[in-house]
Design a protein around this motif. Structure first.
Motif, PDB file in Angstrom:
ATOM      1  N   THR A 158       6.487 -35.101  12.987  1.00  0.00           N
ATOM      2  CA  THR A 158       7.754 -35.440  13.626  1.00  0.00           C
ATOM      3  C   THR A 158       7.648 -35.234  15.129  1.00  0.00           C
ATOM      4  O   THR A 158       7.372 -34.122  15.579  1.00  0.00           O
ATOM      5  CB  THR A 158       8.882 -34.557  13.060  1.00  0.00           C
ATOM      6  OG1 THR A 158       8.960 -34.762  11.661  1.00  0.00           O
ATOM      7  CG2 THR A 158      10.216 -34.902  13.695  1.00  0.00           C
ATOM      8  N   HIS A 183      18.519 -29.134  12.024  1.00  0.00           N
ATOM      9  CA  HIS A 183      18.218 -29.637  10.685  1.00  0.00           C
ATOM     10  C   HIS A 183      18.962 -28.897   9.593  1.00  0.00           C
ATOM     11  O   HIS A 183      19.283 -29.487   8.570  1.00  0.00           O
ATOM     12  CB  HIS A 183      16.705 -29.649  10.426  1.00  0.00           C
ATOM     13  CG  HIS A 183      16.048 -30.840  11.057  1.00  0.00           C
ATOM     14  ND1 HIS A 183      15.692 -30.865  12.376  1.00  0.00           N
ATOM     15  CD2 HIS A 183      15.764 -32.071  10.568  1.00  0.00           C
ATOM     16  CE1 HIS A 183      15.198 -32.054  12.672  1.00  0.00           C
ATOM     17  NE2 HIS A 183      15.225 -32.806  11.597  1.00  0.00           N
ATOM     18  N   SER A 218      23.688 -30.102  11.341  1.00  0.00           N
ATOM     19  CA  SER A 218      24.206 -31.469  11.404  1.00  0.00           C
ATOM     20  C   SER A 218      23.306 -32.491  10.704  1.00  0.00           C
ATOM     21  O   SER A 218      23.788 -33.496  10.214  1.00  0.00           O
ATOM     22  CB  SER A 218      24.423 -31.875  12.852  1.00  0.00           C
ATOM     23  OG  SER A 218      23.222 -31.804  13.560  1.00  0.00           O
ATOM     24  N   ARG A 219      21.993 -32.237  10.654  1.00  0.00           N
ATOM     25  CA  ARG A 219      21.112 -33.245  10.054  1.00  0.00           C
ATOM     26  C   ARG A 219      20.992 -33.094   8.544  1.00  0.00           C
ATOM     27  O   ARG A 219      20.341 -33.901   7.884  1.00  0.00           O
ATOM     28  CB  ARG A 219      19.731 -33.180  10.692  1.00  0.00           C
ATOM     29  CG  ARG A 219      19.844 -33.437  12.183  1.00  0.00           C
ATOM     30  CD  ARG A 219      18.809 -34.376  12.653  1.00  0.00           C
ATOM     31  NE  ARG A 219      19.128 -34.771  14.009  1.00  0.00           N
ATOM     32  CZ  ARG A 219      18.234 -35.119  14.909  1.00  0.00           C
ATOM     33  NH1 ARG A 219      16.961 -35.098  14.596  1.00  0.00           N
ATOM     34  NH2 ARG A 219      18.606 -35.492  16.101  1.00  0.00           N
ATOM     35  N   ILE A 220      21.565 -32.029   8.020  1.00  0.00           N
ATOM     36  CA  ILE A 220      21.641 -31.814   6.581  1.00  0.00           C
ATOM     37  C   ILE A 220      20.271 -31.984   5.919  1.00  0.00           C
ATOM     38  O   ILE A 220      20.076 -32.780   5.018  1.00  0.00           O
ATOM     39  CB  ILE A 220      22.698 -32.738   5.920  1.00  0.00           C
ATOM     40  CG1 ILE A 220      23.947 -32.813   6.794  1.00  0.00           C
ATOM     41  CG2 ILE A 220      23.083 -32.235   4.543  1.00  0.00           C
ATOM     42  CD1 ILE A 220      25.072 -33.636   6.219  1.00  0.00           C
ATOM     43  N   ASN A 221      19.290 -31.255   6.444  1.00  0.00           N
ATOM     44  CA  ASN A 221      17.979 -31.231   5.795  1.00  0.00           C
ATOM     45  C   ASN A 221      17.458 -29.804   5.882  1.00  0.00           C
ATOM     46  O   ASN A 221      16.602 -29.482   6.700  1.00  0.00           O
ATOM     47  CB  ASN A 221      17.021 -32.219   6.464  1.00  0.00           C
ATOM     48  CG  ASN A 221      15.770 -32.429   5.636  1.00  0.00           C
ATOM     49  OD1 ASN A 221      15.460 -31.614   4.766  1.00  0.00           O
ATOM     50  ND2 ASN A 221      15.064 -33.506   5.894  1.00  0.00           N
ATOM     51  N   ARG A 237      17.950 -41.566  15.955  1.00  0.00           N
ATOM     52  CA  ARG A 237      18.521 -41.184  17.244  1.00  0.00           C
ATOM     53  C   ARG A 237      17.475 -40.575  18.160  1.00  0.00           C
ATOM     54  O   ARG A 237      17.397 -40.896  19.341  1.00  0.00           O
ATOM     55  CB  ARG A 237      19.663 -40.191  17.024  1.00  0.00           C
ATOM     56  CG  ARG A 237      20.980 -40.883  16.844  1.00  0.00           C
ATOM     57  CD  ARG A 237      22.031 -40.003  16.254  1.00  0.00           C
ATOM     58  NE  ARG A 237      22.080 -38.670  16.865  1.00  0.00           N
ATOM     59  CZ  ARG A 237      23.017 -37.764  16.554  1.00  0.00           C
ATOM     60  NH1 ARG A 237      23.954 -38.064  15.698  1.00  0.00           N
ATOM     61  NH2 ARG A 237      23.010 -36.592  17.108  1.00  0.00           N
ATOM     62  N   GLY A 287      19.407 -39.042  12.266  1.00  0.00           N
ATOM     63  CA  GLY A 287      18.915 -38.144  13.307  1.00  0.00           C
ATOM     64  C   GLY A 287      17.540 -38.550  13.802  1.00  0.00           C
ATOM     65  O   GLY A 287      17.270 -38.540  15.009  1.00  0.00           O
ATOM     66  N   GLN A 288      16.664 -38.953  12.873  1.00  0.00           N
ATOM     67  CA  GLN A 288      15.321 -39.380  13.274  1.00  0.00           C
ATOM     68  C   GLN A 288      15.394 -40.620  14.158  1.00  0.00           C
ATOM     69  O   GLN A 288      14.689 -40.746  15.152  1.00  0.00           O
ATOM     70  CB  GLN A 288      14.482 -39.705  12.033  1.00  0.00           C
ATOM     71  CG  GLN A 288      14.002 -38.503  11.279  1.00  0.00           C
ATOM     72  CD  GLN A 288      13.248 -38.943  10.038  1.00  0.00           C
ATOM     73  OE1 GLN A 288      13.848 -39.410   9.075  1.00  0.00           O
ATOM     74  NE2 GLN A 288      11.945 -38.810  10.058  1.00  0.00           N
ATOM     75  N   GLU A 339      15.750 -42.329   2.584  1.00  0.00           N
ATOM     76  CA  GLU A 339      16.205 -42.224   1.197  1.00  0.00           C
ATOM     77  C   GLU A 339      17.344 -43.191   0.937  1.00  0.00           C
ATOM     78  O   GLU A 339      18.231 -43.314   1.746  1.00  0.00           O
ATOM     79  CB  GLU A 339      16.686 -40.795   0.920  1.00  0.00           C
ATOM     80  CG  GLU A 339      15.548 -39.809   0.910  1.00  0.00           C
ATOM     81  CD  GLU A 339      16.076 -38.368   0.857  1.00  0.00           C
ATOM     82  OE1 GLU A 339      17.258 -38.171   0.547  1.00  0.00           O
ATOM     83  OE2 GLU A 339      15.276 -37.472   1.125  1.00  0.00           O
ATOM     84  N   ALA A 380      22.300 -38.373   7.170  1.00  0.00           N
ATOM     85  CA  ALA A 380      22.362 -37.738   8.494  1.00  0.00           C
ATOM     86  C   ALA A 380      20.950 -37.465   9.004  1.00  0.00           C
ATOM     87  O   ALA A 380      20.683 -37.534  10.203  1.00  0.00           O
ATOM     88  CB  ALA A 380      23.156 -36.440   8.405  1.00  0.00           C
ATOM     89  N   ASP A 381      20.055 -37.162   8.069  1.00  0.00           N
ATOM     90  CA  ASP A 381      18.676 -36.861   8.427  1.00  0.00           C
ATOM     91  C   ASP A 381      17.976 -38.088   9.024  1.00  0.00           C
ATOM     92  O   ASP A 381      17.402 -38.035  10.116  1.00  0.00           O
ATOM     93  CB  ASP A 381      17.969 -36.389   7.146  1.00  0.00           C
ATOM     94  CG  ASP A 381      16.571 -35.895   7.410  1.00  0.00           C
ATOM     95  OD1 ASP A 381      16.302 -35.506   8.555  1.00  0.00           O
ATOM     96  OD2 ASP A 381      15.767 -35.895   6.456  1.00  0.00           O
ATOM     97  N   GLN A 438      27.472 -38.625   5.276  1.00  0.00           N
ATOM     98  CA  GLN A 438      27.362 -37.282   5.838  1.00  0.00           C
ATOM     99  C   GLN A 438      27.874 -36.199   4.897  1.00  0.00           C
ATOM    100  O   GLN A 438      27.487 -35.048   5.002  1.00  0.00           O
ATOM    101  CB  GLN A 438      28.148 -37.199   7.151  1.00  0.00           C
ATOM    102  CG  GLN A 438      27.513 -37.976   8.281  1.00  0.00           C
ATOM    103  CD  GLN A 438      28.478 -38.189   9.437  1.00  0.00           C
ATOM    104  OE1 GLN A 438      29.667 -37.956   9.316  1.00  0.00           O
ATOM    105  NE2 GLN A 438      27.944 -38.644  10.560  1.00  0.00           N
ATOM    106  N   ARG A 477       5.737 -33.546   6.903  1.00  0.00           N
ATOM    107  CA  ARG A 477       6.668 -34.293   7.743  1.00  0.00           C
ATOM    108  C   ARG A 477       6.892 -33.570   9.074  1.00  0.00           C
ATOM    109  O   ARG A 477       6.940 -34.197  10.130  1.00  0.00           O
ATOM    110  CB  ARG A 477       8.007 -34.480   7.016  1.00  0.00           C
ATOM    111  CG  ARG A 477       8.929 -35.304   7.865  1.00  0.00           C
ATOM    112  CD  ARG A 477      10.202 -35.726   7.212  1.00  0.00           C
ATOM    113  NE  ARG A 477      11.224 -35.838   8.253  1.00  0.00           N
ATOM    114  CZ  ARG A 477      12.513 -35.860   8.018  1.00  0.00           C
ATOM    115  NH1 ARG A 477      12.958 -35.795   6.781  1.00  0.00           N
ATOM    116  NH2 ARG A 477      13.357 -35.938   9.005  1.00  0.00           N
TER     117      ARG A 477
END
Lengths: 415, 300
Positions: free
Chosen positions: B64, B256, B259-262, A386, A383-384, A415, A379-380, A93, B60
């Motif tokens: 999604t 994104h 928290s999802r760091i994208n 989850r 998240g997907q 990744e 984290a990405d 993270q 993407r």
């Protein structure tokens, strides 16, 4: 008259405050997401012990839910107003914070105290290391692989405690007939994905589990065994209650504590809730490792990292806090309250209850210790996954085949 | 003489407005351009402009599930909430306009929800619609055994639960705007309508309503803006669940970039959110331009 007297008082107090404060004192604002009863008890150990060291003080920055707390930390670091210390989960993270040079380098402290020698398993310290430098301090080991069962509910339903999920699924209708909620599940997506990963580990075993999450093997993700996990997860859904949506994890644990529900799959932090409610392991509740005959333990957990600051006083206090967090006595007190396992094995665990003992036994055997998916997934990607498991739980219109295909493509793109 | 003075006055105006212009250009235009640029990179947490990702983020994004669900949701939510708020707001405004007794009290009660934060609104509605402690449980305890009202528990109905909270919160302010508009309608028109024997409801629908165009447009724009940026209500009431059933574009974007760091995927979502707004602005410009041209032609 009164006004002048008051002002005089103020000036004196201010002057006293100015001159009595030690030169090195710094306030360390600590952002964390420990807000439930058991968690608060644990974080108070850190706060009290840190304040007791004298000089510096712990400023509590509790933010409910891990997502919100981590977001706040990241935004504040990027915005140039970093907190003194911040909690993250052991894993990836915070990797970009390290790469960006935004974190305080703890290597010297770690080497002088010999963190490498006493922190085990080494994977949790590896998650703090980049190019031989250490940037965060692991404070606990959390494992997800626990079934929390209400012994009175199982007794009153006339069912034995299950040894694995298949046994539980077979007994669930009888529990339901007896008027209890067989399976307690909440509404947050990490609860779904966590429980799902538990079933996954029990079904796949350690090697395939690591192939799946570490090596991102699409073959494993689309295998028949993973399909079986999706099927069991769907089967569990029908034994949960209507109030599942929106429920927090600790309210869900409370269903087991108050003998309304039979079983919850939740990480070892649930033990803190049972303890805070005055329940006794083996009498009021049982912790079933696995839940499986051959249980594994993942070693996730929490770390604290210390964003770089300009102020040398603050930096001094940050190092002091980092050192305190791995102190054996603090480790014992903190982890006893938290329900997690200490990051070092030389701490006094005379207070450990039967659940914690079971965890320590599994942890001592290298064959039953598995890395946490967080160590390998961003984290990405997490998240997907989850989103997928949460939707699969909530939406019965999403078929097992479609869900598994989505899962495989997430793993493939990871990744 | 006059033209040079005019130019001078313009220059003064420009100087006076320059901080405003700088803020607008610096924050809005630059911010938007920066966001769009980020959406074509591989940025995760920190902005990285050294790697061009092409349309990968957009590809993407549109594959999604949570984004697709959120786009579907915002249309459904927007149409229902704006439609219901306008209809209910107009109905309530006409009732108020009939000089009901205790009008002030009613107006306060109806407008009050708007003064409350969406977080409070969301939490209270979440509790009311909770199957274990809300309306359903109360009804069952009163003896209506078959009572069922727990929209948030099922992914098929959860979005309607959010709509209920949105309407409760937003219809009052629509009423206030439309009531102000109604009070601005000339008394003589009512007298004339009464003399002609036109029923009151027809006077409202066919005479007053068209005269409220300005008030209606204001109410609509306020509602539309509220819908596009809907975030806090969702966080408080469902957190996007059950599953991903009540995800919304703004929540997707914020999740994104935080928290999802994208960041780049979040920015791709933000850019998509900008498009309908740009279309609305373009339509507005076009209408204005045509009206001005028509006015010029009328003079010329």
């Amino acid at each position: 008259m009164a006004g002048r007297g008051f002002r005089k008082l103020l000036t004196t107090t201010a002057a006293a405050a100015l001159f009595s404060a030690p030169a090195m004192a710094a306030d360390i604002e600590v952002i964390h997401w420990w807000t439930s009863g058991g968690e608060q008890a644990a974080v108070s150990v850190f706060a009290d012990e840190f304040d007791a060291l004298g000089g510096d003080s712990w400023i509590d920055g509790a933010i409910a839910t891990g997502d919100a707390a981590r977001s706040a930390t990241l935004q504040r670091i990027l915005g140039g107003d970093p907190p003194g210390a911040a909690q993250f989960n052991t894993g990836r993270q915070y990797e970009e914070l390290i790469e960006g040079g935004l974190l305080l380098d703890l290597t010297e402290l770690a080497e002088s105290e010999g963190w490498r020698d006493f922190i085990r398993p080494s994977t949790i310290l590896d998650a703090c290391e980049r190019d031989g430098r250490i940037y965060c301090v692991p404070v606990n080991i959390h494992s997800w692989q626990w079934g929390w069962a209400s012994i009175p509910v199982f007794e009153q339903s006339g069912v034995d405690l299950p040894k694995n999920i298949d046994e539980f699924l077979a007994a669930a209708p009888q529990i339901q007939e007896a008027g209890f909620i067989p399976f307690a599940m909440g509404g947050q997506s990490w609860q779904h994905s966590g429980a799902f990963a538990v079933l996954m580990l029990n079904t796949l075993g350690r090697d395939k589990y690591e192939q799946l999450y570490r090596d991102k093997s699409v073959d494993v993700a689309s295998s028949a065994e993973v399909r079986k996990v999706f099927e069991s997860f769907r089967a569990l859904k029908q034994f949960s209650d209507e109030g599942s949506a929106n429920r927090t994890w600790n309210d869900t644990t409370n269903l087991v504590i108050t003998d309304q529900a039979a079983l919850q799959i939740m990480g070892d932090w649930a033990r803190g809730e049972f303890a805070a409610a005055g329940e006794e392991a083996g009498v009021d509740y049982a912790c079933i490792a696995g839940p499986s005959e051959s249980p594994y333990l993942t070693t996730g957990g929490d770390v604290f990292l210390f964003p770089k600051q300009d102020d040398p006083d603050v930096e001094q206090a940050q190092l002091k806090l980092a050192s305190m967090m791995v102190n054996p006595r603090v480790q014992a007190l903190f982890n006893n309250a938290k329900g997690s396992l200490p990051v070092r094995d030389d701490v006094d665990l005379s207070l450990a209850d039967s659940c914690m003992q079971a965890g320590l036994e599994l942890l001592a055997n290298p064959d039953t210790v598995v890395g946490d998916p967080n160590l390998w997934l961003t984290a990405d990607t997490d998240g997907q996954i989850r989103d997928l498991f949460a939707e699969f739980w909530a939406n019965e219109g999403l078929s097992v085949d479609d869900a598994q295909a989505q899962f495989a493509s997430i793993i493939e793109a990871a990744e | 003489m006059t033209s040079s003075r005019k130019r001078f006055a313009n220059l003064n105006a420009v100087i006076g407005a320059s901080p405003m212009i700088a803020v607008a250009v610096g924050l809005y235009i630059f911010g938007i351009a920066y966001s769009i640029a980020l959406s074509f990179t591989n940025s995760r947490l920190l902005p990285k402009f050294d790697s061009f990702a092409g349309l990968a983020n957009y590809e993407r994004l549109w594959s999604t599930p949570s984004w697709l669900v959120s786009v579907h949701n915002i249309w459904l939510f927007g149409l229902l909430v704006i439609g219901l708020n306008m209809a209910l707001g107009f109905l309530m405004a006409t009732f108020m306009d009939r000089r009901v007794r205790q009008e002030d009290t009613f107006r306060t009660i109806i407008l009050y929800p708007y003064a409350m934060s969406l977080i409070v609104t969301g939490l209270v509605w979440q509790w009311m619609m909770d199957p274990g402690l809300g309306i359903q449980e109360s009804l069952r305890n009163w003896g209506f055994e078959g009572a069922a009202f727990a929209p948030l528990a099922s992914p098929d109905t959860a979005i309607f639960g959010v709509v209920i909270a949105g309407v409760w919160q937003g219809s009052g302010v629509t009423m206030a705007i439309l009531l102000a508009g109604l009070r601005g309608v000339d008394e003589d028109i009512w007298k004339a309508a009464r003399v002609d024997g036109i029923p009151i409801w027809r006077t409202y629908v066919f005479i007053a309503l068209p005269m409220l165009r300005g008030a209606l447009a204001t109410a609509f724009v306020l509602q539309a803006v509220g819908v596009v940026r809907i975030y806090d209500l969702i966080i408080a009431i469902t957190g996007g669940g059950p599953g991903i059933a009540t995800e919304m574009p703004a929540k997707f974007v914020i999740d994104h970039i935080t928290s999802r760091i994208n960041v780049s995927l979040g920015m791709a979502g933000a850019t998509m959110m900008l498009i309908p707004i740009l279309v609305l602005v373009a339509i507005n410009w076009y209408v204005d331009w045509r009206r001005k041209r028509a006015a010029l032609q009328a003079i010329g």
